[in-house]
Design a protein around this motif. Structure first.
Motif, short mmCIF file in Angstrom:
data_model
loop_
_atom_site.label_atom_id
_atom_site.label_comp_id
_atom_site.label_asym_id
_atom_site.label_seq_id
_atom_site.Cartn_x
_atom_site.Cartn_y
_atom_site.Cartn_z
N PHE A 74 -12.14 36.04 -26.05
CA PHE A 74 -12.88 37.19 -26.75
C PHE A 74 -13.06 37.19 -28.06
CE2 PHE A 74 -12.56 41.52 -28.46
CZ PHE A 74 -13.91 41.94 -28.14
N ALA A 75 -14.17 37.28 -28.72
CA ALA A 75 -14.43 37.24 -30.04
C ALA A 75 -14.21 35.99 -30.99
CB ALA A 75 -14.27 38.69 -30.47
N GLY A 76 -14.16 34.86 -30.33
CA GLY A 76 -13.57 33.80 -31.06
C GLY A 76 -12.15 33.50 -31.24
N ARG A 77 -11.20 34.29 -31.26
CA ARG A 77 -9.77 34.09 -31.62
C ARG A 77 -8.86 35.13 -31.00
NH1 ARG A 77 -8.70 34.82 -38.01
NH2 ARG A 77 -6.71 35.63 -37.38
N TYR A 78 -9.43 35.92 -29.91
CA TYR A 78 -8.49 36.82 -29.29
C TYR A 78 -8.34 36.56 -27.86
CZ TYR A 78 -9.18 38.94 -33.70
OH TYR A 78 -9.37 39.36 -34.99
N VAL A 79 -7.22 37.06 -27.28
CA VAL A 79 -7.15 37.01 -25.89
C VAL A 79 -7.33 38.70 -25.63
CG1 VAL A 79 -5.43 36.80 -24.00
CG2 VAL A 79 -5.82 35.08 -25.88
N LEU A 80 -8.00 39.08 -24.59
CA LEU A 80 -8.30 40.23 -24.23
C LEU A 80 -7.24 40.74 -22.96
CD1 LEU A 80 -9.77 42.85 -25.31
CD2 LEU A 80 -11.45 42.57 -23.52
N ALA A 81 -6.18 41.32 -23.46
CA ALA A 81 -5.15 41.68 -22.40
C ALA A 81 -5.78 42.78 -21.68
CB ALA A 81 -3.83 42.00 -23.00
N THR A 82 -5.97 42.90 -20.15
CA THR A 82 -6.11 43.91 -19.34
C THR A 82 -5.52 44.08 -18.27
OG1 THR A 82 -8.58 43.56 -20.30
CG2 THR A 82 -8.39 45.11 -18.21
N TRP A 83 -5.02 45.35 -18.06
CA TRP A 83 -4.27 45.63 -16.83
C TRP A 83 -4.69 47.07 -16.28
CZ3 TRP A 83 -2.25 45.15 -21.61
CH2 TRP A 83 -1.66 46.10 -22.29
N GLY A 84 -4.06 47.30 -15.00
CA GLY A 84 -4.37 48.44 -14.29
C GLY A 84 -3.51 49.50 -14.68
N CYS A 85 -3.92 50.91 -14.70
CA CYS A 85 -2.96 52.00 -15.29
C CYS A 85 -3.23 53.20 -14.28
CB CYS A 85 -3.58 52.36 -16.72
SG CYS A 85 -5.27 52.77 -16.85
N ASP A 96 -4.67 38.81 -31.31
CA ASP A 96 -5.15 37.84 -32.28
C ASP A 96 -4.41 36.20 -31.85
OD1 ASP A 96 -5.53 36.05 -34.51
OD2 ASP A 96 -6.17 37.63 -35.54
N ALA A 97 -5.00 35.42 -31.27
CA ALA A 97 -4.35 34.26 -31.10
C ALA A 97 -3.85 33.39 -32.32
CB ALA A 97 -5.52 33.34 -30.35
N LYS A 98 -4.26 33.46 -33.40
CA LYS A 98 -3.77 33.14 -34.42
C LYS A 98 -2.61 33.82 -35.22
CE LYS A 98 -8.03 30.70 -36.09
NZ LYS A 98 -8.91 30.42 -37.35
N THR A 99 -2.55 35.10 -35.13
CA THR A 99 -1.57 35.78 -35.84
C THR A 99 -0.68 36.74 -34.89
OG1 THR A 99 -2.95 37.74 -36.35
CG2 THR A 99 -2.99 36.06 -37.83
N GLY A 100 -1.16 36.98 -33.66
CA GLY A 100 -0.19 37.96 -32.97
C GLY A 100 -0.44 39.34 -33.13
N VAL A 101 -1.35 39.71 -33.85
CA VAL A 101 -1.65 41.16 -34.26
C VAL A 101 -2.25 41.75 -32.88
CG1 VAL A 101 -3.23 42.76 -35.56
CG2 VAL A 101 -1.83 40.91 -36.55
#
Length: 158
Positions: A74-85, A96-101
């Motif tokens: 997602f958006a070049g450098r992000y992992v979109l974490a998604t789960w059921g709630c 953020d795949a580079k910084t972990g934020v």
């Protein structure tokens, strides 16, 4: 106005309109598209370990660490974490795949239409997030967000 001046005026007006339409983003003419929000590059390296900087992130540490095992989607450098709630409910955060934020989507999504394959649509090469369904169990429909790396900003649509 003479006939020549009138023809020149119409030609100039057409050219000005064409130039204006060329710079107006497609989102102004209808629903935003992924191509309207490109990213300069896509991160292909390993994803950084999520920074669990707040209580909300610490509560979902396992989900965030599991998602961080994947590549930027997602958006070049992000992992979109998604789960059921819950029943027909999802929550999500961008890592953020580079910084972990970790940046949380500011709502849960539920109650999307039966013909919707996924409540969240996104691509690695765009900052656009398309949300189908009710946000925090309020309203419904399709909503568009632009992600700037710090927050998800809703894009008004006609």
């Amino acid at each position: 106005m003479s006939l020549d001046a009138s023809a020149r005026w119409r030609t100039g007006a057409r050219a000005a309109l064409a130039a204006l339409l060329a710079v107006v983003p497609a989102s102004a003419l209808g629903a935003p598209r992924f191509g309207d929000f490109p990213v300069p590059a896509i991160h292909h390296g390993a994803t950084a370990r999520p920074l669990l900087a707040d209580a909300h992130s610490r509560n979902y540490a396992t989900r965030l660490h599991h998602a961080a095992a994947g590549k930027a989607d997602f958006a070049g450098r992000y992992v979109l974490a998604t789960w059921g709630c819950g029943a027909s409910c999802t929550m999500s955060a961008a890592i953020d795949a580079k910084t972990g934020v970790v940046t949380w989507l500011p709502f849960t999504v539920c109650c999307w239409d039966a013909d919707v394959d996924a409540p969240l649509e996104y691509t690695p090469d765009s900052r656009l997030l398309i949300v189908h369904g009710a946000r925090n169990e309020q309203g419904g429909g399709t909503h568009y967000y632009q992600f700037d790396g710090k927050r998800f900003a809703e894009i008004p649509t006609p």
